[in-house]
Design a protein around this motif. Structure first.
Motif, PDB file in Angstrom:
ATOM      1  N   SER A 177       0.826  -1.213   0.000  1.00 52.18           N
ATOM      2  CA  SER A 177       0.000   0.000   0.000  1.00 52.18           C
ATOM      3  C   SER A 177       0.857   1.259   0.000  1.00 52.18           C
ATOM      4  CB  SER A 177      -0.930  -0.001   1.220  1.00 52.18           C
ATOM      5  OG  SER A 177      -1.876  -1.044   1.137  1.00 52.18           O
ATOM      6  N   PHE A 178       1.948   1.246   0.762  1.00 51.56           N
ATOM      7  CA  PHE A 178       2.852   2.391   0.764  1.00 51.56           C
ATOM      8  C   PHE A 178       3.519   2.563  -0.604  1.00 51.56           C
ATOM      9  CE2 PHE A 178       2.559   2.588   5.368  1.00 51.56           C
ATOM     10  CZ  PHE A 178       2.770   3.941   5.620  1.00 51.56           C
ATOM     11  N   LEU A 179       3.817   1.456  -1.264  1.00 49.46           N
ATOM     12  CA  LEU A 179       4.404   1.519  -2.606  1.00 49.46           C
ATOM     13  C   LEU A 179       3.445   2.198  -3.569  1.00 49.46           C
ATOM     14  CD1 LEU A 179       6.421   0.844  -4.830  1.00 49.46           C
ATOM     15  CD2 LEU A 179       5.435  -1.466  -4.923  1.00 49.46           C
ATOM     16  N   PHE A 180       2.177   1.794  -3.577  1.00 51.81           N
ATOM     17  CA  PHE A 180       1.185   2.424  -4.440  1.00 51.81           C
ATOM     18  C   PHE A 180       1.008   3.899  -4.086  1.00 51.81           C
ATOM     19  CE2 PHE A 180      -0.837  -1.995  -4.933  1.00 51.81           C
ATOM     20  CZ  PHE A 180      -0.161  -2.213  -6.123  1.00 51.81           C
ATOM     21  N   SER A 181       1.103   4.212  -2.810  1.00 54.80           N
ATOM     22  CA  SER A 181       0.955   5.602  -2.383  1.00 54.80           C
ATOM     23  C   SER A 181       2.104   6.471  -2.885  1.00 54.80           C
ATOM     24  CB  SER A 181       0.894   5.677  -0.851  1.00 54.80           C
ATOM     25  OG  SER A 181      -0.238   5.006  -0.364  1.00 54.80           O
ATOM     26  N   ALA A 182       3.284   5.879  -2.962  1.00 54.08           N
ATOM     27  CA  ALA A 182       4.438   6.620  -3.456  1.00 54.08           C
ATOM     28  C   ALA A 182       4.400   6.785  -4.977  1.00 54.08           C
ATOM     29  CB  ALA A 182       5.732   5.913  -3.051  1.00 54.08           C
ATOM     30  N   ARG A 187      -5.060  10.448  -4.551  1.00 53.93           N
ATOM     31  CA  ARG A 187      -5.365   9.503  -3.483  1.00 53.93           C
ATOM     32  C   ARG A 187      -6.412   8.483  -3.910  1.00 53.93           C
ATOM     33  NH1 ARG A 187      -8.157  10.024   2.531  1.00 53.93           N
ATOM     34  NH2 ARG A 187      -7.184   8.120   3.353  1.00 53.93           N
ATOM     35  N   GLY A 188      -7.409   8.921  -4.679  1.00 53.31           N
ATOM     36  CA  GLY A 188      -8.440   8.006  -5.126  1.00 53.31           C
ATOM     37  C   GLY A 188      -7.869   6.858  -5.937  1.00 53.31           C
ATOM     38  N   LYS A 189      -6.927   7.180  -6.820  1.00 54.34           N
ATOM     39  CA  LYS A 189      -6.293   6.139  -7.635  1.00 54.34           C
ATOM     40  C   LYS A 189      -5.447   5.217  -6.775  1.00 54.34           C
ATOM     41  CE  LYS A 189      -4.666   7.329 -11.619  1.00 54.34           C
ATOM     42  NZ  LYS A 189      -3.817   7.926 -12.684  1.00 54.34           N
ATOM     43  N   SER A 190      -4.672   5.799  -5.877  1.00 54.13           N
ATOM     44  CA  SER A 190      -3.809   5.003  -5.005  1.00 54.13           C
ATOM     45  C   SER A 190      -4.620   4.079  -4.111  1.00 54.13           C
ATOM     46  CB  SER A 190      -2.950   5.936  -4.144  1.00 54.13           C
ATOM     47  OG  SER A 190      -2.168   5.203  -3.230  1.00 54.13           O
ATOM     48  N   LEU A 191      -5.690   4.638  -3.511  1.00 53.62           N
ATOM     49  CA  LEU A 191      -6.541   3.844  -2.626  1.00 53.62           C
ATOM     50  C   LEU A 191      -7.260   2.750  -3.402  1.00 53.62           C
ATOM     51  CD1 LEU A 191      -7.750   3.466   0.215  1.00 53.62           C
ATOM     52  CD2 LEU A 191      -9.517   5.130  -0.404  1.00 53.62           C
ATOM     53  N   GLY A 192      -7.770   3.094  -4.586  1.00 54.93           N
ATOM     54  CA  GLY A 192      -8.484   2.114  -5.405  1.00 54.93           C
ATOM     55  C   GLY A 192      -7.600   0.961  -5.834  1.00 54.93           C
TER      56      GLY A 192
END
Length: 267
Positions: A177-182, A187-192
């Motif tokens: 999840s941290f990788l996708f966040s970086a 945020r919507g794309k990262s969270l999805g």
């Protein structure tokens, strides 16, 4: 790592951490309190014995099912609801303190201070680890204590093992999840994408127990290496599972750190 950032992150996150903790503890109490009534009736056991073997495998229950707390808790809580609740917290935390800060521009204020990006990223990860450990402990450690209220005993050895494996499972998904966040600024794309990975990983694991073709790819699912029922039954922990979950966390965290370190935050 920066102690100030760790403390600030935990302070900013105390409300969701509190409510997730209350939810998990309450769910645990419900499961522990209901078990004596379920154990006294044969209906629940008979229903599970009539389930297809593949369905029992999904919930971590042996085909030769015998009523015990581990099997009951696995089917009703540990194999689905607990990972879903914990997974929602993890995805929300990772995207809130990386992607959302980038999206809103708040990260610029932090970067303007004499603090390296490495320190910022790792401080967030440490705060995440502390929060996750608290949630897992609130889920499992109360079980033996609560069981005494209802006149039965849950062994501590299995509790320690399932707590350990649950923390590793949470760290593995947290690293991803941290990788996708970086990687993303939205945020919507990262969270999805983070939640999508979690759901697909679960479906691959579930369908792999039913379909032989998908079974060939179930090694890609982090759920394959998380066996809470076996751990709660005090069975030996597979060292391979420990290694893989830990490796996923370390590799994903390093990749996320490297990307966060070099990326253009203004993007």
């Amino acid at each position: 790592m920066n102690k100030h950032i760790i403390k600030k992150t935990l302070k900013q996150n105390w409300k969701p951490l509190f409510w997730y903790g209350v939810s998990l503890f309450s769910y645990t109490w419900i499961i522990v309190s209901i078990y004596p009534s379920i154990a006294k009736t044969s209906g629940y056991e008979e229903v599970l014995k009539n389930f297809p073997k593949e369905m029992l495998t999904i919930f971590g229950i042996d085909a030769d099912f015998n009523m015990n707390f581990a099997s009951y808790a696995g089917g009703e809580y540990l194999s689905l609801m607990f990972p879903l609740i914990l997974g929602a917290y993890i995805a929300s935390f990772a995207t809130r303190f990386i992607t959302k800060e980038i999206e809103s521009g708040q990260i610029s204020n932090l970067l303007s201070q004499p603090i390296s990006r490495v320190s910022i990223y790792l401080s967030r990860v440490v705060a995440f680890i502390m929060g996750v450990c608290l949630l897992v402990v609130l889920t499992f450690i109360p079980m033996p204590l609560l069981s005494r209220i209802y006149d039965y005993t849950i062994g501590w050895s299995g509790i320690y093992k399932v707590t350990f494996m649950s923390i590793l499972f949470a760290l593995a998904y947290g690293g991803i999840s941290f990788l996708f966040s970086a990687l993303f600024s939205d945020r919507g794309k990262s969270l999805g994408i983070s939640l999508g990975f979690f759901i697909i990983s679960y479906l691959v694991y579930v369908l792999g127990s039913i379909n032989k073709t998908i079974k060939n790819y179930d090694w890609l699912s982090i759920f394959k290496y998380y066996r809470p029922v076996d751990a709660l039954k005090d069975k030996a922990i597979d060292q391979g599972d420990v290694f893989i979950l830990l490796a996923v966390f370390i590799v994903a965290t390093i990749l996320g750190l490297l990307w966060f370190r070099k990326r253009d935050i203004s993007v």
